[in-house]
Design an enzyme around this catalytic site. Structure first.
Site, mmCIF file in Angstrom:
data_model
loop_
_atom_site.group_PDB
_atom_site.id
_atom_site.type_symbol
_atom_site.label_atom_id
_atom_site.label_comp_id
_atom_site.label_asym_id
_atom_site.label_seq_id
_atom_site.Cartn_x
_atom_site.Cartn_y
_atom_site.Cartn_z
ATOM 1 N N ASN A 12 44.260 -29.873 -26.132
ATOM 2 C CA ASN A 12 43.022 -29.668 -26.887
ATOM 3 C C ASN A 12 43.264 -30.136 -28.323
ATOM 4 O OD1 ASN A 12 40.737 -28.795 -28.145
ATOM 5 N ND2 ASN A 12 41.069 -26.602 -27.779
ATOM 6 N N TRP A 13 42.712 -31.302 -28.633
ATOM 7 C CA TRP A 13 42.955 -31.880 -29.972
ATOM 8 C C TRP A 13 42.079 -31.230 -31.043
ATOM 9 C CZ3 TRP A 13 43.012 -37.871 -28.498
ATOM 10 C CH2 TRP A 13 44.133 -38.113 -27.704
ATOM 11 N N LYS A 14 41.207 -30.312 -30.615
ATOM 12 C CA LYS A 14 40.324 -29.593 -31.556
ATOM 13 C C LYS A 14 39.700 -30.594 -32.532
ATOM 14 C CE LYS A 14 42.872 -25.369 -30.754
ATOM 15 N NZ LYS A 14 43.266 -24.054 -31.228
ATOM 16 N N HIS A 38 35.692 -21.629 -25.428
ATOM 17 C CA HIS A 38 36.930 -21.526 -26.216
ATOM 18 C C HIS A 38 36.761 -20.450 -27.288
ATOM 19 C CE1 HIS A 38 40.175 -22.484 -28.963
ATOM 20 N NE2 HIS A 38 40.764 -23.055 -27.930
ATOM 21 N N GLU A 42 43.658 -17.557 -23.042
ATOM 22 C CA GLU A 42 44.165 -17.841 -24.382
ATOM 23 C C GLU A 42 43.932 -16.609 -25.260
ATOM 24 O OE1 GLU A 42 44.240 -22.281 -25.304
ATOM 25 O OE2 GLU A 42 42.138 -21.733 -25.463
ATOM 26 N N SER A 98 49.857 -21.099 -28.958
ATOM 27 C CA SER A 98 51.156 -21.415 -29.565
ATOM 28 C C SER A 98 52.180 -21.959 -28.560
ATOM 29 C CB SER A 98 51.724 -20.203 -30.307
ATOM 30 O OG SER A 98 50.881 -19.848 -31.380
ATOM 31 N N GLY A 109 47.187 -26.669 -28.165
ATOM 32 C CA GLY A 109 46.453 -27.149 -29.328
ATOM 33 C C GLY A 109 47.356 -27.936 -30.257
HETATM 34 P P1 13P Z 1 47.499 -23.647 -30.292
HETATM 35 O O1 13P Z 1 48.359 -24.293 -29.238
HETATM 36 O O2 13P Z 1 47.416 -24.462 -31.556
HETATM 37 O O3 13P Z 1 47.872 -22.217 -30.538
HETATM 38 O O4 13P Z 1 45.999 -23.633 -29.723
HETATM 39 C C1 13P Z 1 45.773 -23.088 -28.469
HETATM 40 C C2 13P Z 1 44.391 -23.405 -28.095
HETATM 41 O O5 13P Z 1 43.452 -22.862 -28.658
HETATM 42 C C3 13P Z 1 44.192 -24.456 -27.075
HETATM 43 O O6 13P Z 1 42.884 -24.491 -26.633
#
Ligand code: 13P
Length: 250
Positions: free
Chosen positions: A7-9, A93, A164, A209, A230
């Site tokens: 997930n590149w957000k 999400h 998550e 994480s 992420g």
């Molecule tokens: P992180 O891996 O940065 O904690 O994010 C997790 C996440 O929200 C993936 O959708």
């Protein structure tokens, strides 16, 4: 099958997203035991699809509208994502729920839209730190699961659930380490809850994480079928290190 979803957000701009897609497309990712997908911003989805079209890496969107078409300024439907080449969509999400105020009924309508468009929703659920401290995390998760899925016809459509915990997500959450045994326990429980709604196998991913050092500690758990990553997924070397670590652990 083990899933590694990235997930590149909104971490990358368009140029960076396409460069990362290009880096990944140049790699030999061939492993029948792994399913990899990347979720760029909506702006970069079409570009990533065209760069990765000959690669085994699938593309997903980070959200969709529930309506198929019409006067919905700023929205992109599940059907449009499917038309452009997306295989998956993240739905519910925690950043959508907690920053943008999406409610369980919104999540449900988006899941229904994905089923309608025949695109696989990745339903994201997770408790806050307060839920965990109060010991009410399963109540919260149950509300999220039933609110999103109960009564929908899941018969012919794909479905993935990502657990998550908000307190384990970096950036928007607390970024605390989630003990893999805790994640495994919750996954076992989620599996039994999901089994009351559908008889088909629903892959369960862990997210929060996850990085190169800890990824196998999660994927080696019995009820964890993969990870949704992420911040550790937005550089090709860390994504590929995770992928290699998981592939060699299988
Ligand atoms: P992180 O891996 O940065 O904690 O994010 C997790 C996440 O929200 C993936 O959708």
């Amino acid at each position: 099958m083990t899933f590694i979803f990235a997930n590149w957000k909104m971490y990358l701009n368009n140029e960076e997203s396409l460069a990362l897609a290009k880096d990944l497309s140049a790699q030999d990712l061939g492993s029948n035991a792994l399913t990899c997908a990347v979720f760029p911003t909506m702006l970069s989805v079409a570009g990533a699809v065209s760069i990765l079209k000959n690669s085994p890496i699938a593309i997903g969107a980070q959200n969709v509208a529930w309506a198929p078409k019409g006067a919905y300024t700023g929205a992109v439907s599940a059907q449009l994502c499917k038309d452009v080449g997306c295989t998956y969509v993240l739905i519910g999400h925690s950043e959508r729920r907690h920053i943008f105020g999406e409610k369980t009924e919104d999540v449900r309508k988006r899941i229904a839209a994905c089923i309608q468009a025949d695109i696989t929703p990745v339903l994201c659920i997770g408790e806050t730190r307060e839920d965990k401290e109060r010991g009410t995390q399963k109540d919260m998760l149950k509300t999220q699961i039933l609110g999103a899925l109960e009564g929908l016809d899941l018969g012919n459509s794909g479905l993935i659930v990502a657990y998550e915990p908000v307190w384990a997500i970096s950036g928007s959450g607390n970024g605390d380490h989630c003990n893999p045994a805790y994640a495994q326990d919750i996954h076992t429980w989620i599996r039994s809850e999901i089994s009351t709604l559908t008889s088909k196998f629903v892959p369960l991913l862990y997210g929060g994480s996850v990085n190169q050092e800890n990824v196998v500690s999660y994927t080696s758990q019995k009820d964890i079928d993969g990870v949704l990553v992420g911040s550790a997924s937005i550089k090709s070397n860390s994504f590929l290190t995770m992928r290699d670590a998981v592939a060699s652990s299988l």
